[in-house]
Design an enzyme around this catalytic site. Structure first.
Site, PDB file in Angstrom:
ATOM      1  N   CYS A 153      43.410  35.778  55.147  1.00  0.00           N
ATOM      2  CA  CYS A 153      42.326  36.139  54.736  1.00  0.00           C
ATOM      3  C   CYS A 153      42.132  37.933  54.328  1.00  0.00           C
ATOM      4  CB  CYS A 153      41.115  35.948  55.504  1.00  0.00           C
ATOM      5  SG  CYS A 153      39.487  36.614  55.151  1.00  0.00           S
ATOM      6  N   CYS A 182      41.072  35.862  51.051  1.00  0.00           N
ATOM      7  CA  CYS A 182      39.790  36.030  50.672  1.00  0.00           C
ATOM      8  C   CYS A 182      39.347  37.744  50.385  1.00  0.00           C
ATOM      9  CB  CYS A 182      38.804  35.539  51.388  1.00  0.00           C
ATOM     10  SG  CYS A 182      38.954  35.563  53.175  1.00  0.00           S
ATOM     11  N   LYS A 197      41.328  39.260  47.315  1.00  0.00           N
ATOM     12  CA  LYS A 197      40.686  38.272  46.238  1.00  0.00           C
ATOM     13  C   LYS A 197      39.399  38.762  45.721  1.00  0.00           C
ATOM     14  CE  LYS A 197      38.815  34.740  46.968  1.00  0.00           C
ATOM     15  NZ  LYS A 197      38.660  33.585  47.661  1.00  0.00           N
ATOM     16  N   TYR A 237      39.530  25.566  44.683  1.00  0.00           N
ATOM     17  CA  TYR A 237      38.811  26.899  44.404  1.00  0.00           C
ATOM     18  C   TYR A 237      39.644  27.994  44.314  1.00  0.00           C
ATOM     19  CZ  TYR A 237      40.080  28.199  49.349  1.00  0.00           C
ATOM     20  OH  TYR A 237      40.989  28.349  50.333  1.00  0.00           O
ATOM     21  N   GLU A 254      39.322  30.358  41.056  1.00  0.00           N
ATOM     22  CA  GLU A 254      38.780  31.778  41.210  1.00  0.00           C
ATOM     23  C   GLU A 254      40.043  32.677  40.342  1.00  0.00           C
ATOM     24  OE1 GLU A 254      37.057  31.641  45.465  1.00  0.00           O
ATOM     25  OE2 GLU A 254      38.989  31.793  45.192  1.00  0.00           O
ATOM     26  N   HIS A 276       9.472  38.058  43.320  1.00  0.00           N
ATOM     27  CA  HIS A 276       9.666  37.823  41.822  1.00  0.00           C
ATOM     28  C   HIS A 276       9.659  39.362  41.444  1.00  0.00           C
ATOM     29  CE1 HIS A 276       8.809  36.585  37.808  1.00  0.00           C
ATOM     30  NE2 HIS A 276       7.847  37.576  37.607  1.00  0.00           N
ATOM     31  N   GLU A 313      14.183  33.206  43.663  1.00  0.00           N
ATOM     32  CA  GLU A 313      12.805  32.669  44.052  1.00  0.00           C
ATOM     33  C   GLU A 313      12.705  31.074  43.293  1.00  0.00           C
ATOM     34  OE1 GLU A 313       9.648  33.770  40.860  1.00  0.00           O
ATOM     35  OE2 GLU A 313      11.210  35.111  40.001  1.00  0.00           O
TER      36      GLU A 313
END
Length: 449
Positions: free
Chosen positions: A43, A48, A51, A178, A182, A438, A443
């Site tokens: 990682c 990750c 990346k 993934y 990616e 908002h 939302e």
């Protein structure tokens, strides 16, 4: 005096191994850890973290195009790969040092060499040094899988992608998971011509179908090409550089780079597992119980090497649970592997938690599905037609939310909070009763009807 040199010896200093070792030491155990590469694991060093930095860099390509509609005037944009690459690698060095400092500050002894189990409670290091430990923890992670096609050695994996001397003008990426998606997005935003080749007929198996289809649609609009039901037959270097790739559809492609992203393999070779009598699963992963214990009482394993869920936060939780169970004062701790949220840092990103619509129908029978398909405000003003999608799956009888899936800018950031609600068993009515913030994309989670 203990009968062993250490209370715990950990093999592998990735996310799970580091957490387990640090917490065990904090509980008062005498701990050592061996790592033949760099402290931090996949990682931090080649996964990750670097990346995600490339993903951030790639996002500027579209932001710089869009900014004119927001009143910004800039000169001609130009991307310099070595600058980003070197800055990312420098931060990896920083993290490597930070992880090392964390272990040392907790009194964990670090052996920067390979370790092998050579007998009951016995570990032999590459230097020949032999040590003993009451408990042994294996946290050696996994590595990229290489295909069996001829010339596979000429391709790179995600490991090498961070160190390229220059960007390829044209790249073929093998895979549909993934990592493949990616890096397809990253290279595409950096100006490379990208073709993603998948031996199956769908992307991101295990993710909700509507979200997968939306990513495919958007990716094709961005210029990424896809080949499905296609396998590689040969990768052959060309005399003047690049590679000639032959595939099962009888097509040949001339490219500058081939990248393999076809899965990951648990790192169990050369650890002496056979000496200890440790059982492996069909895929070569170490078999463990819910407390991460192997079939040998004093040997445990956490993280990707067990191939339960190959995600860094899962490995960290498993490492924490191991330390608390074996060296803590409380009750044994087991990690729950259900309802784990995940993300794909594609362009745009995907985030998911819980069951897909198909899984929910198979498990529960009748379900209610709520959708929000919208164009984010930023895209409207920028003149970008890209649409986002949010999907909520609920039990029909009581409205309990069993899955949320989305593809949208910052979807992973929104999903972290939403995953808490799903894990807690909240209902659609609980979301409906929550006032929206908002204007935000998030939302939509409380406005779906």
């Amino acid at each position: 005096m203990s009968d062993y040199d250490f209370d715990l010896f950990t093999i592998g200093a990735g996310s799970g191994g580091v957490r387990a070792s640090r917490v065990s030491a904090a509980h008062g155990a005498k701990v050592a850890i061996a790592e033949e590469h760099r402290v931090g694991g996949t990682c931090v060093i080649r996964g990750c973290v670097p990346k995600k930095m490339l993903v951030y860099g790639a996002h500027f390509a579209e932001d710089l195009d869009d900014c004119a509609r927001f009143g910004w005037e800039i000169g001609e944009k130009r991307f310099d790969w070595p600058t980003l690459r070197d800055n990312v690698l420098a931060d990896v060095d920083r993290l490597n040092d930070a992880y090392t400092d964390t272990l040392e500050s907790h009194g964990v002894e670090i052996f920067h060499e390979r370790a092998e189990i050579t007998g009951p409670h016995e570990i032999t290091l590459a230097s020949g040094k032999v040590v003993t430990a009451k408990y042994i923890l294996i946290a050696t992670g996994a590595r990229p899988r290489l295909p069996t096609c001829q010339g596979a050695e000429h391709g790179i994996t995600s490991n090498e992608a961070f160190h390229l001397d220059k960007l390829p003008k044209r790249i073929i990426i093998a895979g549909g998971g993934y990592i493949a998606n990616e890096f397809a997005g990253i290279f595409n935003e950096f100006g490379c011509k990208v073709t993603l080749v998948n031996r199956g007929d769908q992307l991101l198996r295990g993710y909700d179908e509507a979200v997968r289809d939306r990513l495919l649609q958007i990716s094709m609009t961005k210029g990424i090409e896809f080949k499905f039901n296609t396998i590689f037959e040969n990768v052959e270097p060309c005399e003047d550089g690049g590679f000639l790739v032959k595939m099962s559809d009888n097509e040949e492609e001339r490219v500058d780079q081939v990248m393999w992203a076809v899965g990951r393999v648990p790192n169990t070779e050369g650890l002496g597992l056979e000496n200890a009598g440790i059982e492996l699963g069909e895929n070569g992963a170490i078999a463990v119980d819910r407390f991460s214990k192997t079939n040998v009482d004093h040997i445990y394993a956490v993280g990707d090497v067990t191939d339960r869920i190959q995600l860094t936060p899962v490995a960290i939780r498993e490492g924490q649970a191991f330390a608390d169970t074996v060296f803590g004062d409380g009750e044994p701790v087991a990690v729950e592997h259900d309802c784990v949220p995940s993300a794909v840092f594609s362009h745009p990103p995907i985030a998911s938690v819980g069951m897909t619509e198909g899984q929910a129908k198979n498990a529960l029978g009748s379900v209610k599905v709520y959708l929000s398909d919208f164009r984010p405000m930023k895209n409207v003003l920028a003149g970008r037609n890209e649409r986002s999608l949010m999907k909520m799956i609920c039990e029909s009888d009581n409205g309990r939310i069993v899955g949320i899936h989305m593809i949208a800018p910052e979807a992973p950031e929104m999903m972290q909070a939403a995953a808490i609600a799903v894990k807690a068993g909240l209902t659609k009515a609980d979301f409906d009763a929550t006032v929206a913030i908002h204007p935000t994309m998030a939302e939509e989670l409380v406005l779906m009807r």
